[in-house]
Design an enzyme around this catalytic site. Sequence first.
Site, PDB file in Angstrom:
ATOM      1  N   SER A 141      72.542 -43.129 -40.562  1.00 25.55           N
ATOM      2  CA  SER A 141      73.717 -43.136 -41.450  1.00 25.55           C
ATOM      3  C   SER A 141      73.942 -41.755 -42.059  1.00 25.55           C
ATOM      4  O   SER A 141      74.875 -41.561 -42.826  1.00 25.55           O
ATOM      5  CB  SER A 141      73.529 -44.178 -42.568  1.00 25.55           C
ATOM      6  OG  SER A 141      72.316 -43.969 -43.254  1.00 25.55           O
ATOM      7  N   THR A 144     117.524 -59.199 -56.474  1.00 25.07           N
ATOM      8  CA  THR A 144     116.628 -60.256 -56.014  1.00 25.07           C
ATOM      9  C   THR A 144     117.047 -60.520 -54.570  1.00 25.07           C
ATOM     10  O   THR A 144     118.239 -60.391 -54.246  1.00 25.07           O
ATOM     11  CB  THR A 144     116.748 -61.552 -56.843  1.00 25.07           C
ATOM     12  OG1 THR A 144     118.081 -62.047 -56.702  1.00 25.07           O
ATOM     13  CG2 THR A 144     116.451 -61.330 -58.323  1.00 25.07           C
ATOM     14  N   HIS A 145     116.104 -60.822 -53.723  1.00 22.57           N
ATOM     15  CA  HIS A 145     116.367 -60.995 -52.281  1.00 22.57           C
ATOM     16  C   HIS A 145     117.014 -59.749 -51.681  1.00 22.57           C
ATOM     17  O   HIS A 145     117.724 -59.848 -50.689  1.00 22.57           O
ATOM     18  CB  HIS A 145     117.266 -62.214 -52.018  1.00 22.57           C
ATOM     19  CG  HIS A 145     116.838 -63.451 -52.739  1.00 22.57           C
ATOM     20  ND1 HIS A 145     116.002 -64.399 -52.178  1.00 22.57           N
ATOM     21  CD2 HIS A 145     117.112 -63.888 -53.993  1.00 22.57           C
ATOM     22  CE1 HIS A 145     115.799 -65.373 -53.053  1.00 22.57           C
ATOM     23  NE2 HIS A 145     116.452 -65.080 -54.168  1.00 22.57           N
ATOM     24  N   SER A 193     112.672 -33.289 -38.519  1.00 26.73           N
ATOM     25  CA  SER A 193     112.446 -33.839 -37.187  1.00 26.73           C
ATOM     26  C   SER A 193     112.435 -32.697 -36.183  1.00 26.73           C
ATOM     27  O   SER A 193     113.146 -31.707 -36.347  1.00 26.73           O
ATOM     28  CB  SER A 193     113.568 -34.824 -36.853  1.00 26.73           C
ATOM     29  OG  SER A 193     113.721 -34.917 -35.451  1.00 26.73           O
ATOM     30  N   LYS A 217     117.777 -34.052 -39.907  1.00 24.88           N
ATOM     31  CA  LYS A 217     116.898 -35.029 -40.549  1.00 24.88           C
ATOM     32  C   LYS A 217     116.069 -34.470 -41.693  1.00 24.88           C
ATOM     33  O   LYS A 217     115.576 -33.351 -41.648  1.00 24.88           O
ATOM     34  CB  LYS A 217     115.927 -35.608 -39.521  1.00 24.88           C
ATOM     35  CG  LYS A 217     116.604 -36.497 -38.492  1.00 24.88           C
ATOM     36  CD  LYS A 217     116.855 -37.881 -39.027  1.00 24.88           C
ATOM     37  CE  LYS A 217     115.583 -38.682 -38.892  1.00 24.88           C
ATOM     38  NZ  LYS A 217     115.779 -40.049 -39.296  1.00 24.88           N
ATOM     39  N   GLU A 222     106.266 -42.867 -46.850  1.00 22.80           N
ATOM     40  CA  GLU A 222     105.956 -43.660 -45.649  1.00 22.80           C
ATOM     41  C   GLU A 222     104.451 -43.725 -45.407  1.00 22.80           C
ATOM     42  O   GLU A 222     103.901 -44.781 -45.080  1.00 22.80           O
ATOM     43  CB  GLU A 222     106.648 -43.063 -44.419  1.00 22.80           C
ATOM     44  CG  GLU A 222     108.134 -43.378 -44.370  1.00 22.80           C
ATOM     45  CD  GLU A 222     108.848 -42.679 -43.216  1.00 22.80           C
ATOM     46  OE1 GLU A 222     109.786 -43.264 -42.693  1.00 22.80           O
ATOM     47  OE2 GLU A 222     108.473 -41.548 -42.858  1.00 22.80           O
ATOM     48  N   TYR A 262      67.941 -57.655 -48.758  1.00 22.80           N
ATOM     49  CA  TYR A 262      68.535 -56.541 -48.011  1.00 22.80           C
ATOM     50  C   TYR A 262      68.509 -56.818 -46.513  1.00 22.80           C
ATOM     51  O   TYR A 262      67.541 -57.335 -45.969  1.00 22.80           O
ATOM     52  CB  TYR A 262      67.784 -55.229 -48.296  1.00 22.80           C
ATOM     53  CG  TYR A 262      68.374 -54.052 -47.536  1.00 22.80           C
ATOM     54  CD1 TYR A 262      69.476 -53.371 -48.028  1.00 22.80           C
ATOM     55  CD2 TYR A 262      67.857 -53.668 -46.295  1.00 22.80           C
ATOM     56  CE1 TYR A 262      70.051 -52.317 -47.317  1.00 22.80           C
ATOM     57  CE2 TYR A 262      68.422 -52.616 -45.580  1.00 22.80           C
ATOM     58  CZ  TYR A 262      69.517 -51.952 -46.092  1.00 22.80           C
ATOM     59  OH  TYR A 262      70.092 -50.924 -45.389  1.00 22.80           O
ATOM     60  N   LYS A 269      79.193 -48.426 -46.291  1.00 26.17           N
ATOM     61  CA  LYS A 269      79.559 -47.080 -46.750  1.00 26.17           C
ATOM     62  C   LYS A 269      80.945 -46.635 -46.307  1.00 26.17           C
ATOM     63  O   LYS A 269      81.755 -46.188 -47.117  1.00 26.17           O
ATOM     64  CB  LYS A 269      78.566 -46.029 -46.258  1.00 26.17           C
ATOM     65  CG  LYS A 269      77.112 -46.334 -46.448  1.00 26.17           C
ATOM     66  CD  LYS A 269      76.639 -46.131 -47.851  1.00 26.17           C
ATOM     67  CE  LYS A 269      75.262 -46.744 -47.995  1.00 26.17           C
ATOM     68  NZ  LYS A 269      75.112 -48.107 -47.433  1.00 26.17           N
TER      69      LYS A 269
HETATM   70  N1  ARG Z   1      70.598 -46.319 -44.981  1.00 26.40           N
HETATM   71  C1  ARG Z   1      70.406 -47.607 -45.567  1.00 26.40           C
HETATM   72  C2  ARG Z   1      71.708 -48.188 -46.075  1.00 26.40           C
HETATM   73  O1  ARG Z   1      72.665 -47.482 -46.150  1.00 26.40           O
HETATM   74  C3  ARG Z   1      69.507 -47.527 -46.760  1.00 26.40           C
HETATM   75  C4  ARG Z   1      68.072 -47.562 -46.426  1.00 26.40           C
HETATM   76  C5  ARG Z   1      67.476 -48.913 -46.316  1.00 26.40           C
HETATM   77  N2  ARG Z   1      66.992 -48.970 -45.010  1.00 26.40           N
HETATM   78  C6  ARG Z   1      66.039 -49.753 -44.609  1.00 26.40           C
HETATM   79  N3  ARG Z   1      65.674 -49.677 -43.401  1.00 26.40           N
HETATM   80  N4  ARG Z   1      65.465 -50.628 -45.403  1.00 26.40           N
HETATM   81  O2  ARG Z   1      71.775 -49.337 -46.388  1.00 26.40           O
END
Ligand code: ARG
Length: 466
Positions: free
Chosen positions: A24, A156-157, A278, A284, A291, A318, A326
């Site tokens: 990551s 409206t509408h 354009s 244009k 947009e 987890y 992310k």
């Molecule tokens: N890179 C992981 C995440 O973004 C965090 C680390 C946890 N990784 C793990 N193998 N327990 O969630």
Amino acid sequence: MSEKPWQGRFEQPTNRHVEEYTASIQFDSRLYRYDIEGSIAHCRMLAECGIITHEEASLIVGGLGEVLREIDRGDLSLDPAEEDIHMAVERRLIQKIGDVGGKLHTARSRNDQICLDMRLYVRDVIRHGRTLLLAVRKGFVETASRCMGLVMPGFTHLQHAQPVLLSHHLMAYYEMFRRDDERLADCFRRADVLPLGSAALAGTSFPIDMEYTARALGFSRVTRNSIDAVGDRDYLIELAAAAAVIMMHVSRLAEELILWSTSEFAFVEISDAFCTGSSIMPQKKNPDVPELMRGKSGRVFGNLMALLALTKGLPLAYNRDLQEDKEPVFDTADTVLSTLRLLGRLLPEIRFNEDRMREMAAQGFTLATELADYLVRKGLPFRKAHHAVGQMVQYCIQKGKGLEDCSLEEFRSVSKTFDSDVFTFLDLRAAVDQRVSAGGTGSTRVAEAIALAREEIAAIERGLEA
Ligand code: ARG
């Protein structure tokens, strides 16, 4: 690449494709400041609680400071073998200060570390978003105050409905962005909780002091359940939801600006600096900025769905799936922040075509409700009044004229309740200014709304200064 911190129980090195697939670092590297800030607070807490010595802590804190400066200078390896930002920072730390750097990870895990980084990040995004929203709200209040008295057709509408003040229409957006700010503030309260110390999922047997770390990082509280702390992502989903609502509001405004800048509407002109041309049609001038604001909202909605789908089937606590949170969060934050920044700059670049708006405000029998209310005041039940004015409108359509062009005789041919005072009710400004119910478009009400908004903005600015 040298050994990984978790290599101990493995006999073979990681397959290169697996490294690439699971890494990551390419996207979580942007968390480095938060990661290091969190590690420094954690390290000081470990020393404070006697888990490492103060000498060890000062070596580690010094080393982390150097790593921070290195990365600031752009010196960070994004090799997939680094896996993630936590491991990259730790590896560099140990390279610099030796084995003592390995003590930093005592009483924590990457599972609580990533939650800490993301909570620190979300707090910053929200602070930034609220500052930008404030500028947008100010822009609406200033424009509304400048355009006070200008009448336009309310829709409206997408059909002409009743005349309203342009300022009233603009202040409607102020209200939307005010609530958006409340949502962000609310989201902040729940993100503002320290998870570090939850470790992998069960907490730690070391005598840590989470309150100490929370104070050091400016968190209001610490998490109450370690499994929840490392397993849930609701604070990210809330941010994504709040951002989606903001983008939905921006997108509606964008749609109106696009529509209003057509030659058919011709209500507004957006300055050249905010439009593009354009490559084939020389005449244009396109409203690309609104947009794209409208277009980008779709991505932000999609990110919310991605986060919900990501978490819906996950058993506690987890799971590595959570690494996938992310990119949608970063993309959401980048999009909403850049959109709000530009929106604040776009507002002063809009010129309203007063004559055109006023002219259109009278078209489409927008005063018909006024006439019905007139008959009601003279004692007719509303339904009968509605019917009589409907007939009047039909008559005008047949004759190709407006209500204000009719004579008293023509009015009285439809209903004997019409009197010579009817013409005073066929005035746009009068029609607008009579609507003084709470939140109505009457200019006294709109002036109050603007004054209230100014107070709200001043109060927020005082808070920001404090
Ligand atoms: N890179 C992981 C995440 O973004 C965090 C680390 C946890 N990784 C793990 N193998 N327990 O969630």
